[in-house]
Design an enzyme around this catalytic site. Structure first.
Site, PDB file in Angstrom:
ATOM      1  N   THR A 167      37.084 -35.333 -76.915  1.00 25.43           N
ATOM      2  CA  THR A 167      37.159 -35.751 -78.315  1.00 25.43           C
ATOM      3  C   THR A 167      35.822 -36.311 -78.806  1.00 25.43           C
ATOM      4  OG1 THR A 167      39.454 -36.306 -77.901  1.00 25.43           O
ATOM      5  CG2 THR A 167      38.487 -37.199 -79.903  1.00 25.43           C
TER       6      THR A 167
ATOM      7  N   GLU B  40      26.924 -48.698 -77.647  1.00 25.86           N
ATOM      8  CA  GLU B  40      27.637 -49.145 -78.855  1.00 25.86           C
ATOM      9  C   GLU B  40      29.090 -48.665 -78.884  1.00 25.86           C
ATOM     10  OE1 GLU B  40      26.134 -51.091 -81.692  1.00 25.86           O
ATOM     11  OE2 GLU B  40      28.285 -51.336 -81.596  1.00 25.86           O
TER      12      GLU B  40
ATOM     13  N   GLY C  15      34.616 -48.680 -80.615  1.00 28.00           N
ATOM     14  CA  GLY C  15      34.568 -47.344 -81.217  1.00 28.00           C
ATOM     15  C   GLY C  15      33.522 -47.255 -82.307  1.00 28.00           C
TER      16      GLY C  15
ATOM     17  N   LYS D 199      36.399 -54.214 -72.615  1.00 28.03           N
ATOM     18  CA  LYS D 199      35.564 -54.311 -73.812  1.00 28.03           C
ATOM     19  C   LYS D 199      35.117 -55.753 -74.080  1.00 28.03           C
ATOM     20  CE  LYS D 199      37.740 -50.252 -75.940  1.00 28.03           C
ATOM     21  NZ  LYS D 199      38.841 -49.801 -76.791  1.00 28.03           N
TER      22      LYS D 199
ATOM     23  N   GLY E 286      38.580 -42.436 -81.888  1.00 27.32           N
ATOM     24  CA  GLY E 286      38.605 -41.206 -82.689  1.00 27.32           C
ATOM     25  C   GLY E 286      37.303 -40.447 -82.586  1.00 27.32           C
TER      26      GLY E 286
HETATM   27  N1  HSE Z   1      42.409 -46.201 -75.725  1.00 28.91           N
HETATM   28  C1  HSE Z   1      41.607 -46.962 -76.637  1.00 28.91           C
HETATM   29  C2  HSE Z   1      42.477 -47.489 -77.760  1.00 28.91           C
HETATM   30  C3  HSE Z   1      40.506 -46.176 -77.287  1.00 28.91           C
HETATM   31  O1  HSE Z   1      43.673 -47.258 -77.800  1.00 28.91           O
HETATM   32  O2  HSE Z   1      41.913 -48.191 -78.586  1.00 28.91           O
HETATM   33  C4  HSE Z   1      39.372 -45.944 -76.374  1.00 28.91           C
HETATM   34  O3  HSE Z   1      38.869 -47.127 -75.857  1.00 28.91           O
END
Ligand code: HSE
Length: 426
Positions: A16, A123, A128, A199, A297
């Site tokens: 993706t 980043e 995201g 994260k 995304g």
């Molecule tokens: N799986 C993560 C989410 C996105 O649901 O935010 C990628 O880190």
């Protein structure tokens, strides 16, 4: 103006995010994608104009190519770690979206890159499409950041938002989210809070300028959050969100964790719904700021990856040592407070037998454990002659609340403490 060379890129991963990066950069005059590693060369791909001669199923073809920058988008520890180290040793800068690798092996990775005079930019690995890493390194560099509250996982935020909107159970919403493709078939990484923990580990390491060790980060997912909790929280002026929290006290000790939290409906984070992410931080001199947007995304994440690539491209040739602010080495490791020593407000949902004096017992157990009650609520009885009693405490120690819960669970007239959820501090 100097005629700059076209920077050569190698991509590892064309899923993706990789597809979004390819589509965004394929006509960019300053870069040239020279090799792309994929799992299956013959898989049909919906990418207009994809030059399939660039594809290889051996990712070492990318790290051993003459690319200037290697972009790693496969995730996980191995083979990503070895590929990145090989690429660095071969003289390439790295752009990655690999949150697990950064959280678990960031120290080794950044030191290795530093030793080879290369940068690792990431980043896309934290929120995201929301720019937060580069802003902390650049325009917020003069700040002492001591508090971060963030929604860093779109899957769990989608599930909690849907449970709240529909009054539905966790299990039902998860199933629906999986059918719609919002949640993975194996949702553990998201729903148990691993993804958010990776994260916040990386984000707080950068923001606090001290390395946070992932094994010190307390983590609790959303699987125990009940529709009943959502409803009562709403009535009391809160929403329930999976919050990644990182705070630094005046003595330099860090408190970094991921767990569900009742957040005030007046807070910005309570309005971050469905798959959106947000990072709310307090720093001096900036004050309190919140950035929100798409946390995952194809194109939002590609935006961050491409931003990192172009940051290197812009610097290229101006110096043989890329901007120090692009680097991420920390000599100090933070002391992280044990969850038992943290202080929080708590929401408790207690199921008790309909018997005189139950509220008194709850009050007494709280008093004996240094817990002051801020709110206590019971609305009538259930069909089985029990009552659900909601308690919200003032700030108290986790160790004390756990002792109190043990007492409640061993008390004759209390059947079960059904939920314990921390509440956002004012
Ligand atoms: N799986 C993560 C989410 C996105 O649901 O935010 C990628 O880190």
């Amino acid at each position: 103006m100097e005629n700059k060379k076209r920077i050569k890129l190698g991509l590892i991963g064309l899923g993706t995010v990789g597809s979004g990066v390819y589509k965004t950069l394929k006509d960019n005059p300053s870069v040239e994608i020279i090799k792309i590693a994929v799992k299956n060369i013959n898989k049909p791909r919906n990418i207009d104009g994809l030059d399939t001669s660039l594809l290889t199923d051996n990712p070492y073809d990318v790290v051993n190519s003459d690319a200037d920058i290697v972009v790693e988008l496969i995730g996980g520890i191995e083979p990503a770690f070895d590929l990145i180290k090989t690429a660095i040793a071969n003289g390439k800068h790295i752009v990655t979206a690999n949150k697990e690798l950064l959280a678990k092996c960031g120290e080794e990775l950044f030191n290795f890159a530093e030793a080879h005079n290369k940068v690792v930019l990431y980043e896309a690995a934290v929120a995201g499409g929301i720019p937060i890493i580069m802003p902390i390194k650049t325009i917020l560099a003069g700040n002492r950041i001591n508090h971060i509250e963030a929604i860093l996982n779109g899957t769990t935020n989608y599930i909690l938002t849907k449970m709240d909107a529909d009054g539905a159970s966790y299990e039902d919403v998860l199933k629906e989210a999986q059918e719609l493709g919002y949640a993975e078939t194996n949702p553990t990484g998201d729903v148990e809070g691993f993804d958010a923990a990776y994260k916040i580990t990386t984000l707080s390491t950068l923001a606090f300028r001290k390395r946070i060790k992932i094994d010190k980060v307390y983590r609790e997912g959303i699987t125990k959050v009940r529709a009943e909790d959502m409803q009562i929280a709403n009535e009391l002026g809160y929403k329930i969100k999976l919050i990644a929290l990182a705070q630094l006290d005046d003595n330099g000790k860090a408190d970094v964790r991921v767990h569900p939290m009742l957040v005030s409906k007046e807070s910005t984070l309570s309005h971050i719904d469905y798959v959106k992410n947000a990072v709310s931080l307090k720093g001096h001199p900036v004050g309190h700021i919140t950035l929100s947007g798409p946390g995952a995304g194809e194109f939002p994440t590609a935006s961050s990856v491409v931003g990192d690539i172009l940051a290197i491209v812009t610097e290229w040739g101006t110096t043989d040592y890329l901007l120090p602010m692009m680097r991420c080495t920390h000599s100090e490791t933070a002391e992280v407070i044990d969850i038992l020593d943290t202080e929080n407000k708590y929401y408790l949902s207690i199921n008790a037998t309909n018997k005189m004096g139950v509220i008194g017992i709850i009050g007494k157990v709280c008093e004996e454990n240094n817990i002051s009650v801020a709110c206590i609520l019971q609305r009538g009885l259930k069909d089985n002659n029990t009552a659900d009693i909601t308690v919200i405490t003032e700030v108290c120690r986790e160790r004390d609340i756990r002792n109190a819960i043990e007492k409640f669970n061993n008390s004759e007239c209390i059947n079960k403490v059904n939920s314990v959820i921390r509440v956002q501090n004012d």
